[in-house]
Design an enzyme around this catalytic site. Structure first.
Site, mmCIF file in Angstrom:
data_model
loop_
_atom_site.group_PDB
_atom_site.id
_atom_site.type_symbol
_atom_site.label_atom_id
_atom_site.label_comp_id
_atom_site.label_asym_id
_atom_site.label_seq_id
_atom_site.Cartn_x
_atom_site.Cartn_y
_atom_site.Cartn_z
ATOM 1 N N TRP A 101 0.874 -1.166 0.000
ATOM 2 C CA TRP A 101 0.000 0.000 0.000
ATOM 3 C C TRP A 101 0.923 1.231 0.000
ATOM 4 O O TRP A 101 1.378 1.678 1.045
ATOM 5 C CB TRP A 101 -0.891 0.002 1.243
ATOM 6 C CG TRP A 101 -1.916 -1.086 1.251
ATOM 7 C CD1 TRP A 101 -3.210 -1.022 0.831
ATOM 8 C CD2 TRP A 101 -1.729 -2.430 1.720
ATOM 9 N NE1 TRP A 101 -3.840 -2.230 0.994
ATOM 10 C CE2 TRP A 101 -2.950 -3.119 1.544
ATOM 11 C CE3 TRP A 101 -0.630 -3.125 2.267
ATOM 12 C CZ2 TRP A 101 -3.113 -4.454 1.896
ATOM 13 C CZ3 TRP A 101 -0.788 -4.463 2.601
ATOM 14 C CH2 TRP A 101 -2.024 -5.107 2.416
ATOM 15 N N ARG A 162 11.312 -3.773 -10.525
ATOM 16 C CA ARG A 162 9.988 -4.118 -10.008
ATOM 17 C C ARG A 162 8.964 -3.751 -11.086
ATOM 18 O O ARG A 162 8.410 -2.645 -11.084
ATOM 19 C CB ARG A 162 9.686 -3.356 -8.710
ATOM 20 C CG ARG A 162 10.621 -3.688 -7.556
ATOM 21 C CD ARG A 162 10.408 -5.109 -7.055
ATOM 22 N NE ARG A 162 11.267 -5.443 -5.918
ATOM 23 C CZ ARG A 162 12.462 -5.999 -6.007
ATOM 24 N NH1 ARG A 162 12.961 -6.291 -7.209
ATOM 25 N NH2 ARG A 162 13.167 -6.281 -4.927
ATOM 26 N N ASP A 253 20.310 -5.657 -0.960
ATOM 27 C CA ASP A 253 20.551 -4.395 -0.250
ATOM 28 C C ASP A 253 21.791 -4.500 0.630
ATOM 29 O O ASP A 253 22.578 -3.551 0.742
ATOM 30 C CB ASP A 253 19.341 -4.026 0.612
ATOM 31 C CG ASP A 253 18.045 -3.980 -0.173
ATOM 32 O OD1 ASP A 253 18.086 -3.678 -1.380
ATOM 33 O OD2 ASP A 253 16.985 -4.264 0.423
#
Length: 295
Positions: A101, A162, A253
């Site tokens: 979200w 993505r 990462d």
């Protein structure tokens, strides 16, 4: 003092525990890399450039940054906005499943923060950006964001592909290629490269990054380690560290943060890659995008 600036998004992470309840944390690709960088190079000042909300949860998030040694002076708070949120569950194979979200996330405005502090950004010793950081911007802002990589400093870019964040495959590929062309160090994964350009050898993908204009490529290969390439050095493969896979989230990462910390402290690419692979192996042995691992 040497200073590194990481640009992008930090979200609220709700991660399912074995008992079915959720634990709250804060994570995001550029932010995760910043934390790992700071762990590996505590003497370097690390700043996270973004926009947050002015709500209570954003305040807790910013306090978490400071607790990791990440300076928030380049992250203004926008009135009435909130951070993005994602839920994550980990399968038995260590692979994660996500639900996001982020449509109204304050971090989508990060370019305004960067432009507000342009003089401080220009004086940084390292600037790090990801494909996700570009994808969450309004399309009209991306050309200005790419120009950040043209500044005279060490710049690093992780495509972190993505596809669901982009309006089209063509736009994603063109934007990421434009960033690769501008960056000194690029940190793609083989999976990212295959999504962008189709199946090919790791060597061919690394050479393609160099042909686009990248100066130094550290292409991660998952369990097979990584491949290094530059215009001046022959292609070199480095094996991964042995690892027990618990949770694959955040491995890239971790590699980015450790690799860049080593490079900014004067290590050569091979030594930097070994540092990145060692940290990634430790991260995937624990749950969470930012488990408790210190160098």
């Amino acid at each position: 003092m040497t200073r590194a600036v990481f640009i992008g998004e930090c979200m609220v992470e709700l991660s399912m525990r074995p008992d079915g309840t959720y634990a709250r944390a804060f994570a995001g690709d550029a932010y995760n890399a910043a934390v790992h960088f700071k762990h590996c190079a505590p003497v370097i000042e690390v700043q996270f450039a973004t926009v947050t909300g002015d709500d209570e949860l954003s305040g807790v998030m910013r306090a978490a940054w400071r607790g990791e040694g990440i300076d928030d002076a380049l992250a203004p708070a926008a009135a009435g906005l909130q951070p993005g949120l994602y839920l994550v569950d980990v399968g038995a194979d260590g692979e994660r499943r996500f639900a996001y979200w982020r449509g109204q996330s304050a971090a989508r405005l990060w370019l305004s923060a960067v432009e507000r502090y342009a003089d401080r950004l220009a004086a940084a010793d390292l600037l790090f950006l990801t494909g996700t950081s570009l994808a969450i911007l309004p399309e009209t802002d991306r050309a200005r964001a790419l120009a950040l990589l043209d500044r005279p400093r060490l710049t690093a870019f992780d495509p972190n592909v993505r596809p669901s964040l982009w309006q089209s495959q063509k736009l994603m590929r063109e934007t990421i290629e434009a960033a690769l062309a501008r960056a000194d160090i690029v940190l793609p994964s083989l999976d990212d490269a295959e999504v962008l350009w189709g199946p090919a050898s790791a060597e061919d993908h690394a050479r393609h990054c160099l042909d686009l204009g990248a100066r130094e490529v550290a292409l991660t290969l998952g369990a097979d380690g990584c491949l290094l390439a530059s215009a001046d050095v022959p292609v070199l493969r480095i094996a991964a560290e042995p690892a027990t896979v618990v949770d694959t989230a955040g491995a890239g990462d971790a590699f980015d943060g450790a690799y860049l910390a080593a490079r900014l402290q004067g290590e050569n690419p091979e030594a930097a890659a070994r540092s990145g692979l060692a940290l990634a192996a430790r991260v995937i042995g624990q749950r969470g995008a930012l488990p408790t691992v210190k160098s």
